[in-house]
Write a protein that holds these residues in place. Structure first.
Motif, mmCIF file in Angstrom:
data_model
loop_
_atom_site.group_PDB
_atom_site.id
_atom_site.type_symbol
_atom_site.label_atom_id
_atom_site.label_comp_id
_atom_site.label_asym_id
_atom_site.label_seq_id
_atom_site.Cartn_x
_atom_site.Cartn_y
_atom_site.Cartn_z
ATOM 1 N N ALA A 1 0.731 -1.040 -0.020
ATOM 2 C CA ALA A 1 0.138 -0.160 0.033
ATOM 3 C C ALA A 1 0.806 1.114 -0.140
ATOM 4 N N ALA A 2 0.295 2.285 -0.255
ATOM 5 C CA ALA A 2 1.046 3.672 -0.302
ATOM 6 C C ALA A 2 1.513 3.933 1.082
ATOM 7 N N ILE B 1 4.391 6.768 -8.744
ATOM 8 C CA ILE B 1 3.147 6.176 -8.710
ATOM 9 C C ILE B 1 1.906 7.462 -8.250
ATOM 10 N N VAL B 2 0.876 7.245 -9.088
ATOM 11 C CA VAL B 2 -0.084 8.442 -8.812
ATOM 12 C C VAL B 2 -1.244 7.734 -8.033
ATOM 13 N N HIS C 1 -5.516 8.428 -4.626
ATOM 14 C CA HIS C 1 -4.177 8.485 -3.769
ATOM 15 C C HIS C 1 -3.560 9.818 -3.423
ATOM 16 N N GLU C 2 -3.588 10.772 -4.363
ATOM 17 C CA GLU C 2 -2.778 12.009 -4.153
ATOM 18 C C GLU C 2 -3.650 12.706 -3.143
ATOM 19 N N VAL C 3 -4.847 12.679 -3.206
ATOM 20 C CA VAL C 3 -5.731 13.372 -2.124
ATOM 21 C C VAL C 3 -5.439 13.063 -0.549
ATOM 22 N N GLU C 4 -5.518 11.586 -0.795
ATOM 23 C CA GLU C 4 -5.163 10.849 0.371
ATOM 24 C C GLU C 4 -3.846 10.901 0.899
ATOM 25 N N MET C 5 -2.610 11.190 0.082
ATOM 26 C CA MET C 5 -1.302 11.681 0.794
ATOM 27 C C MET C 5 -1.477 13.117 1.082
ATOM 28 N N LEU C 6 -2.057 14.044 0.662
ATOM 29 C CA LEU C 6 -2.294 15.413 1.021
ATOM 30 C C LEU C 6 -3.000 15.465 2.363
ATOM 31 N N ALA D 1 -6.434 7.742 5.921
ATOM 32 C CA ALA D 1 -7.500 8.329 4.950
ATOM 33 C C ALA D 1 -7.818 7.434 3.841
ATOM 34 N N CYS D 2 -9.081 7.545 3.420
ATOM 35 C CA CYS D 2 -9.349 6.990 2.220
ATOM 36 C C CYS D 2 -10.452 7.881 1.495
ATOM 37 N N VAL D 3 -10.057 8.033 0.182
ATOM 38 C CA VAL D 3 -10.969 8.828 -0.496
ATOM 39 C C VAL D 3 -11.762 8.001 -2.008
ATOM 40 N N ILE D 4 -13.227 8.258 -1.716
ATOM 41 C CA ILE D 4 -13.798 7.768 -2.752
ATOM 42 C C ILE D 4 -14.724 8.807 -3.143
#
Length: 480
Positions: free
Chosen positions: A262-263, A379-380, A397-402, A412-415
């Protein structure tokens, strides 16, 4: 047909012949030498053969025992059969679909979950499942079948040949400097490629493996200090828990902590490096026999730096980025890989080769990324998770990292949620100390336009699969 010295059975025999008294496995309060392991695997292979398992057959094992799965890997390799380890917690309907998809010939169902080396594997019984496709796997040299994680949908079986595994192991062992007399602590499940690959790497190097039955942070930390552990594999969630358990740097002999599955957020990476943990960030998947690229900012003797860097391909792996039409591009697109480590194909009842790999040997992943000037991959996220919000593409993934830069968010997880105005509005599900109102205020300042979440759901913890990945399907179902 591949030579014996490029198979798991051949590596075990070679290690036993070189130094049979050396430790092959460390278990709870006991050790199994290479000569003992070779003898146990040979005995199990003979019992399987007596029950009908032959070259070219596929044997599935549904068990929580890491010891039994390890022993079966060696035994089926001796028989030139394929082993298909399956998560015993998989729902029955999904499990049956995976068995049918792979044309499985025999099944072992083993209820016990002990990892003790004294457990009676002689009592293991198999039952016939399907003999119509027998003999086809032998032509392919398929060693194992491994199920994908199913984090974004229905899992699939991946056929990995002896030649692919041998190429993957050679590149990984050289990159990660795994030597004879080293020891790799394995607390990952063996029905996922991350845990399974450790068995192959350790056997090829003649190294030992500290075999754990799942992840127990207290026991992992104790064995890191008690045993001669030099290598460790974790998913990011395990790393965070282990840092809380340890509260200090590990022993100097621990040279590599491989993090994947996972990231890894830049915040957790910085925290681990600051605490003296020798991180090696990895990228790989079942279809590539596990590891294909790494970044090791925390290796012993290396400069400590985190985040913002791509991962470097292992020797023998080619990569290119392709757009939606499949044409190479210099911008953002799907990651496409080629090399000897690639799968033989996705499992099918006829055991046909090549499903999922094109005529030029390329495998197009579901991952989005780009290549920088030094040919490192950034990886994005995943193409099948991309959202269209306000007419723009948003990569979760990028929103989650931010969002993980927010001090009140631990995970965090974004859907995407269907919305009359945005098309899909960005929904953030998170675990942490901040209230939904506090997170919303933070996002208003940190994230702009369609990238900013419009809905927030706070949970005690994010649901995760056995691989360590967030169970997005479950979250999507809960929210919508």
């Amino acid at each position: 047909m591949i030579s014996l010295d490029e198979t798991l059975a051949g590596w075990l025999q070679a290690a036993s012949a070189r130094n049979g008294a050396a430790a092959a496995l460390y278990g709870p309060g006991q050790t199994c030498s290479y000569s003992q392991l070779d003898a146990r695997a040979g005995g199990l292979a003979r019992r399987l053969a007596a029950q009908g398992v032959a070259a070219g057959d596929t044997l599935a094992v549904i068990s929580g025992s890491s010891w039994l799965t390890t022993l079966l890997l060696y035994a089926t390799s001796q028989l030139d059969a394929s082993l298909y380890p399956l998560d015993p917690k998989t729902p029955a309907a999904r499990r049956d679909r995976l068995l049918e998809q792979a044309g499985v010939d025999y099944v072992i169902r083993h209820e016990a979950d002990e990892t003790g080396f004294d457990s009676d594997d002689a009592c293991v019984e198999i039952c016939a499942a399907n003999k119509t496709a027998s003999g086809r796997a032998r032509e392919a040299g398929v060693a194992v079948i491994i199920a994908t994680s199913g984090s974004s949908g229905e899992p699939k079986g991946v056929m990995l040949g002896n030649a692919s595994l041998a190429a993957s192991v050679a590149a990984a062992n050289a990159t990660l400097d795994l030597r004879s007399r080293d020891c790799w602590l394995n607390c990952l499940p063996l029905y996922h490629v991350g845990g399974l690959s450790i068995v192959f790497r350790a056997s090829r190097a003649g190294a030992a493996m500290a075999l754990h039955q799942g992840f127990d942070p207290e026991r992992v930390w104790r064995d890191i200090n008690r045993l001669p552990v030099t290598h460790l594999s974790l998913v990011p969630a395990m790393l965070a828990i282990l840092l809380d358990e340890a509260r200090c740097a590990p022993p100097q002999r621990l040279r590599t902590v491989l993090v994947g599955g996972a990231a890894l957020s830049s915040g957790l990476e910085r925290r681990a490096l600051a605490a003296g943990w020798p991180l090696c960030v990895s990228y790989g998947m079942s279809e590539t026999s596990s590891l294909v690229a790494t970044r090791c900012p925390g290796s012993r003797g290396a400069g400590h730096r985190a985040g913002g860097h791509g991962v470097t391909l292992l020797p023998g792996v080619d990569c290119e980025i392709v757009d939606e039409t499949g044409a190479p591009t210099r911008g953002l697109g799907r990651i496409r890989l080629r090399g000897r480590c690639l799968m033989s194909g996705y499992a099918n009842p006829q055991k046909r080769l090549g499903d999922g790999v094109d005529g030029q040997g390329w495998f197009t992943t579901d991952d989005l990324g780009c290549l920088d000037e030094s040919a490192c991959i950034r990886i994005v996220g995943r193409a099948d998770e991309t959202l269209i919000s306000g007419g723009e593409k948003v990569h979760p993934h990028e929103v989650e990292m931010l969002m993980l830069d927010c001090p009140g968010i631990d995970a965090a997880c974004v859907i995407g949620v269907d919305d009359a105005v945005w098309g899909q509005k960005v929904c953030a599900i998170y675990a942490g100390s901040f209230s939904e109102r506090q997170v919303e205020r933070w996002c208003r300042d940190a994230l702009k336009g369609p990238w900013r979440p419009r809905q927030f759901v706070r949970v005690e913890r994010l649901p995760r699969l056995a691989s360590g990945k967030v169970d997005r399907v479950s979250l999507q179902r809960q929210v919508t």
